[in-house]
Write an enzyme that holds these catalytic residues in place. Structure first.
Site, PDB file in Angstrom:
ATOM      1  N   ARG A  16     -40.748 -47.432  12.340  1.00 43.12           N
ATOM      2  CA  ARG A  16     -41.784 -46.994  11.388  1.00 43.12           C
ATOM      3  C   ARG A  16     -41.320 -45.794  10.549  1.00 43.12           C
ATOM      4  O   ARG A  16     -42.089 -44.899  10.209  1.00 43.12           O
ATOM      5  CB  ARG A  16     -43.091 -46.666  12.108  1.00 43.12           C
ATOM      6  CG  ARG A  16     -43.775 -47.861  12.725  1.00 43.12           C
ATOM      7  CD  ARG A  16     -45.060 -47.457  13.428  1.00 43.12           C
ATOM      8  NE  ARG A  16     -44.772 -46.702  14.651  1.00 43.12           N
ATOM      9  CZ  ARG A  16     -45.640 -45.938  15.296  1.00 43.12           C
ATOM     10  NH1 ARG A  16     -46.868 -45.796  14.821  1.00 43.12           N
ATOM     11  NH2 ARG A  16     -45.301 -45.306  16.406  1.00 43.12           N
ATOM     12  N   LYS A  19     -43.405 -45.158   7.368  1.00 46.76           N
ATOM     13  CA  LYS A  19     -44.713 -44.545   7.665  1.00 46.76           C
ATOM     14  C   LYS A  19     -44.582 -43.030   7.798  1.00 46.76           C
ATOM     15  O   LYS A  19     -45.331 -42.265   7.162  1.00 46.76           O
ATOM     16  CB  LYS A  19     -45.274 -45.132   8.959  1.00 46.76           C
ATOM     17  CG  LYS A  19     -46.497 -44.372   9.516  1.00 46.76           C
ATOM     18  CD  LYS A  19     -46.852 -44.859  10.913  1.00 46.76           C
ATOM     19  CE  LYS A  19     -47.929 -43.984  11.540  1.00 46.76           C
ATOM     20  NZ  LYS A  19     -49.217 -44.066  10.829  1.00 46.76           N
ATOM     21  N   CYS A 520     -49.938 -48.768  10.121  1.00 40.87           N
ATOM     22  CA  CYS A 520     -49.308 -49.854  10.860  1.00 40.87           C
ATOM     23  C   CYS A 520     -50.174 -50.199  12.070  1.00 40.87           C
ATOM     24  O   CYS A 520     -50.851 -49.338  12.627  1.00 40.87           O
ATOM     25  CB  CYS A 520     -47.911 -49.454  11.324  1.00 40.87           C
ATOM     26  SG  CYS A 520     -46.799 -49.010   9.978  1.00 40.87           S
ATOM     27  N   TRP A 565     -57.114 -60.407  15.511  1.00 42.51           N
ATOM     28  CA  TRP A 565     -56.298 -59.198  15.469  1.00 42.51           C
ATOM     29  C   TRP A 565     -55.179 -59.221  16.500  1.00 42.51           C
ATOM     30  O   TRP A 565     -54.712 -58.186  16.956  1.00 42.51           O
ATOM     31  CB  TRP A 565     -57.194 -57.971  15.641  1.00 42.51           C
ATOM     32  CG  TRP A 565     -58.092 -57.766  14.449  1.00 42.51           C
ATOM     33  CD1 TRP A 565     -58.070 -58.457  13.267  1.00 42.51           C
ATOM     34  CD2 TRP A 565     -59.146 -56.806  14.314  1.00 42.51           C
ATOM     35  NE1 TRP A 565     -59.045 -57.999  12.414  1.00 42.51           N
ATOM     36  CE2 TRP A 565     -59.719 -56.987  13.021  1.00 42.51           C
ATOM     37  CE3 TRP A 565     -59.668 -55.828  15.151  1.00 42.51           C
ATOM     38  CZ2 TRP A 565     -60.782 -56.205  12.560  1.00 42.51           C
ATOM     39  CZ3 TRP A 565     -60.725 -55.050  14.687  1.00 42.51           C
ATOM     40  CH2 TRP A 565     -61.267 -55.228  13.411  1.00 42.51           C
ATOM     41  N   HIS A 645     -72.082 -56.667  15.379  1.00 43.44           N
ATOM     42  CA  HIS A 645     -71.836 -55.796  14.222  1.00 43.44           C
ATOM     43  C   HIS A 645     -70.781 -56.433  13.334  1.00 43.44           C
ATOM     44  O   HIS A 645     -69.771 -56.950  13.813  1.00 43.44           O
ATOM     45  CB  HIS A 645     -71.355 -54.413  14.663  1.00 43.44           C
ATOM     46  CG  HIS A 645     -70.975 -53.535  13.513  1.00 43.44           C
ATOM     47  ND1 HIS A 645     -71.897 -53.062  12.603  1.00 43.44           N
ATOM     48  CD2 HIS A 645     -69.777 -53.060  13.094  1.00 43.44           C
ATOM     49  CE1 HIS A 645     -71.290 -52.334  11.693  1.00 43.44           C
ATOM     50  NE2 HIS A 645     -70.000 -52.319  11.966  1.00 43.44           N
ATOM     51  N   CYS A 647     -68.845 -55.931   9.224  1.00 41.68           N
ATOM     52  CA  CYS A 647     -68.702 -55.064   8.043  1.00 41.68           C
ATOM     53  C   CYS A 647     -67.906 -55.807   6.974  1.00 41.68           C
ATOM     54  O   CYS A 647     -66.689 -55.858   7.033  1.00 41.68           O
ATOM     55  CB  CYS A 647     -68.031 -53.743   8.402  1.00 41.68           C
ATOM     56  SG  CYS A 647     -66.707 -53.844   9.616  1.00 41.68           S
ATOM     57  N   HIS A 698     -66.998 -43.827   6.496  1.00 41.33           N
ATOM     58  CA  HIS A 698     -65.638 -43.707   5.977  1.00 41.33           C
ATOM     59  C   HIS A 698     -65.481 -42.473   5.094  1.00 41.33           C
ATOM     60  O   HIS A 698     -64.369 -42.141   4.694  1.00 41.33           O
ATOM     61  CB  HIS A 698     -65.272 -44.965   5.197  1.00 41.33           C
ATOM     62  CG  HIS A 698     -65.384 -46.216   6.022  1.00 41.33           C
ATOM     63  ND1 HIS A 698     -64.506 -46.511   7.038  1.00 41.33           N
ATOM     64  CD2 HIS A 698     -66.288 -47.226   6.001  1.00 41.33           C
ATOM     65  CE1 HIS A 698     -64.862 -47.658   7.607  1.00 41.33           C
ATOM     66  NE2 HIS A 698     -65.934 -48.106   6.996  1.00 41.33           N
TER      67      HIS A 698
END
Length: 776
Positions: A16, A19, A520, A565, A645, A647, A698
């Site tokens: 990474r 990143k 990531c 995921w 839930h 979104c 957010h």
């Protein structure tokens, strides 16, 4: 001779590196020169990996500081006008303002790249772009071509195609038709192709994944003129690349385009090549036979059986590649230290997939005997995975096969359940709650890390987590919330936490992939049949409930999100894996109920993400995804309340499926849309209870009480107040306690104000409420 190439390579680095370099630069801890040096080193390393594996080209143009779609826009000179930046002089710092925003400018919108878990920055098309000549944009692509050539590489450039670029963009400020900008776009592409020809680039891969979609006729009709214009540019040879699904429904169109080759994804759609037969005698056919989106080794014997007739028919015109860019898989399995040898032997990350391409090429060109050792090793690995007891559990398969229709239906319809739940929970009108997580302080993270390393004994860890739970419960009670949560202090990630407690999941140490920018993710690996060896959350929720007389929600991650995921096994339908997870969750739900938990939330934030790209495939997906949720939720009594839930920014096309999930309460993200998302629920006449978010978690900004009251007033106009809940948009894990407590205090105050306005209304769960709800 057969050519091998890749459509793209991961840019983040095996450790990474990108990143950390980006985040250091953004914090001001390193210079732009430092950042550029990291980028140059990563590109050189990745090109060397492609050369060393024996690929015939290295791919240039797949590196991006933040996102490849944004970099395409910068190359074309299509920088959003609202920033006031000169497209020809766009600096690296300015490009990060586009991506991340600043005090003066909101960031560009970000959304999912087709049906992957990668996010791209959405180009903004405005009417003023009609009146200006596009380009020249930034020089990044030409600089990188020269960089690769200076290292002695044979270059193939990758470039997002003009129609897909426009299709992915958003029209703003009254632009009626995105295709009206096609002449300007083609002018810019023509200039780019001519510059590449001057640099002696042989091939340009033009990515047009929009060709796998169900496109309106106007968009289909645009491909011909667009690619005629590109052909007229007299640039390098052009390979038209499609991926993520079959493009066979556009086979006639694709065959008619003046391109020098076409790439087809034969992993997602292995039979589509037949739709393109007979193949044009003057075009290359690139076949994607190594999975660019998953981490399993390729069955080389099967692939060679498929490719041998094609190789005989096409000869040198057959190219071999991954199905899509390798952006979507981790970089290098050799950096993996956490997996056991057996499981590791079943996997191939990006670097290993390059080696698979090389073996396939040698087998086709020199004969299988030339790579007999590699083929034998591959066969052993494939057989090991196929036959492993770790993968196959007869008890799990038997239980899935035994699922009855009644197992996916609650015992009574919602109105009867609402009566039973209200009698048990005794909630006020407009109950207040949160979505699940509360701030994860450095102390919480430190305790988890110490426990994971073995530095914090189990009993000490348990006590620290219990202390955090008690604090969260105390704070919620002090705020006056009606339904509480335990705060999830023990959880690092909503999927990883459960995956670590389920059989059939494995976790890598360095299996990172880019989600967007510097973010990531390290998806779990579902390698085998999934089951729950023991309860996962019951003791935490039971302890939290013991601290309060108010109802405590159990918190679980739903089966579809657990699937979406993760890197999912490819040896059985995804539906079967989802049902296995659903049964494991069903056991947890029933155990929570038995422990006295009266409300259980099963989160499904990724439910919509699983939608197939083709409309004809959507109904089947929605049916099994909703069924998996119901299987997980339907083992409880009528007086146990099931929450979920979600979104999303768009619900209209999936509302019937959401309704078919039959959750008693759904909480959704609505504050940023000013409650506009609720209109879809009202038009559909959504039958159960809804909690629209009134606080955007957010943003660090705490909304005023009157703002939240106004949002609730709007919500009450479209959803009967008897079925309304009040909550934030999402979990509070990433926020700090001062802002969280201030926002929740405001939520409670706004709720009290609305209750006063509806003093005569009754909560869902009484006959009077049903009548009033029907009249609203």
């Amino acid at each position: 001779m057969t050519t091998i190439h890749t459509l793209g390579y991961p840019r983040i680095g095996a450790q990474r590196e990108l990143k950390f370099a980006l985040e250091s630069f953004w914090k001001g801890a390193s210079s732009e020169d430092d950042l550029r040096a990291t980028g140059s080193a990563l590109r050189a390393r990745h090109w060397a990996a492609q050369r060393d594996a024996g690929l015939d080209f290295v791919t240039v143009g797949d590196f991006a500081w933040y996102d490849q779609v944004q970099q395409t826009a910068a190359l074309l000179g299509a920088v959003p006008t609202r920033y006031g930046f000169d497209p020809a002089q766009l600096t690296l710092a300015q490009s990060f303002v586009l991506a991340r925003g600043n005090a003066d400018h909101a960031a560009m919108e970000m959304t999912k790249w087709f049906d992957t878990n990668y996010h791209y920055l959405v180009p903004e098309l405005t009417p003023d772009l009609l009146d200006r000549q596009w380009g020249p944009g930034t020089e990044w692509l030409f600089d990188e071509v020269r960089e690769a050539q200076a290292l002695g590489h044979r270059v193939k450039v990758v470039l997002l195609g003009p129609i897909t670029f426009l299709h992915l963009a958003k029209a703003r400020h009254g632009l009626a038709d995105k295709l009206a900008l096609l002449p300007q776009v083609l002018q810019a592409y023509t200039a780019v192709l001519q510059r590449l020809a001057a640099l002696k680039v042989e091939w340009v891969q033009i990515d047009e994944p929009a060709l796998v979609l169900d496109l309106p006729q106007a968009w289909v009709d645009a491909f011909g003129p667009a690619h005629q214009a590109l052909a007229a540019a007299k640039g390098p040879k052009r390979l038209l690349a499609t991926y993520f699904e079959a493009a066979s429904h556009h086979a006639a169109l694709i065959q008619s385009l003046p391109v020098d080759g076409v790439h087809l994804d034969l992993v997602r759609a292995p039979d589509q090549v037949a739709a393109f037969a007979p193949w044009s005698a003057d075009k290359v056919l690139s076949v994607g036979v190594v999975d660019g989106r998953n981490i399993w080794r390729t069955d080389l014997t099967r692939v060679l059986a498929h490719l041998t007739p094609l190789a005989q028919a096409l000869g040198d015109r057959l190219w071999i590649a991954p199905s899509c860019s390798l952006l979507h898989v981790p970089v290098d399995l050799s950096a993996e230290t956490k997996l056991d040898d057996e499981l590791k032997g079943w996997l191939a990350f990006a670097r290993q997939k390059l080696d698979e391409l090389a073996v396939i090429k040698r087998a086709l060109v020199e004969g299988p005997a030339a790579v007999q050792g590699e083929l034998d090793d591959n066969r052993i690995a494939i057989a090991s995975r196929t036959q492993s007891r770790r993968v196959h559990n007869a008890g799990v398969k038997k239980r899935v096969a035994a699922i009855r229709a009644a197992d996916a239906v609650r015992a009574a319809p919602y109105p009867a359940r609402a009566d039973a739940q209200q009698a048990r929970l005794n909630l006020p009108l407009l109950p207040t709650t949160t979505i699940g997580s509360f701030p994860q302080t450095p102390e919480i993270r430190r305790a988890r890390a110490q426990h994971k390393r073995g530095d914090l004994p189990a009993l000490d860890y348990l006590q620290r987590m219990r202390t955090e739970i008690a604090d969260v419960v105390r704070r919620q009670e002090a705020l006056g919330l009606d339904m509480l949560v335990h705060g999830e202090a023990e959880r690092n990630d909503m999927v990883e936490y459960f995956g670590e407690l389920l059989w059939g999941y494995a976790f890598t140490a360095n299996g990172w992939v880019q989600s967007y920018g510097s973010r990531c993710v390290k998806p779990p690996v579902i390698y085998g049949d999934v089951y729950r060896p023991e309860a996962m959350t019951v003791e935490w929720s039971k302890y939290a409930q013991s601290l309060t007389s108010k109802p405590m929600k159990g918190m679980l991650t739903g089966p579809v999100t657990m699937l979406q995921w993760s890197f999912v096994r490819d040896d059985q339908p995804r539906e079967q894996t989802a049902l296995q997870i659903a049964l494991a969750l069903r056991d947890e739900v029933c155990d929570l109920e038995a422990a006295g938990i009266a409300a259980i939330q099963i989160d499904e934030p990724a439910f919509r993400e699983g939608l197939p790209l083709r409309a004809s495939d959507v109904p089947t997906y929605l049916e099994w995804a909703a069924r998996a949720f119901r299987v997980s939720a339907s083992g409880v009594r009528n007086d146990t309340q099931i929450h979920t839930h979600m979104c999303y920014s768009e619900f209209n096309d999936i509302l019937p499926a959401i309704a078919s999930m039959d959750a008693d309460v759904i909480t959704i993200e609505t504050s940023r849309s000013n409650m506009e998302l609720l209109d879809a629920f009202a038009e559909f006449a959504y039958p159960n209870e809804i909690g629209p978010g009134v606080y955007d978690i957010h943003s660090p900004r705490v909304p005023r009480v009157d703002e939240m009251e106004s949002l609730l007033d709007k919500a009450a106009q479209v959803v009967p107040v008897q079925r309304l809940w009040v909550n934030p948009d999402c979990g509070l894990k990433t926020r700090g306690w001062p802002e969280v407590e201030a926002a929740l205090q405001g939520i409670v105050e706004a709720t009290h104000r609305l209750r006063a306005k509806h003093a005569n209304a009754k909560r869902a769960g009484s006959k009077a409420a049903h009548v009033e709800g029907e009249m609203a």
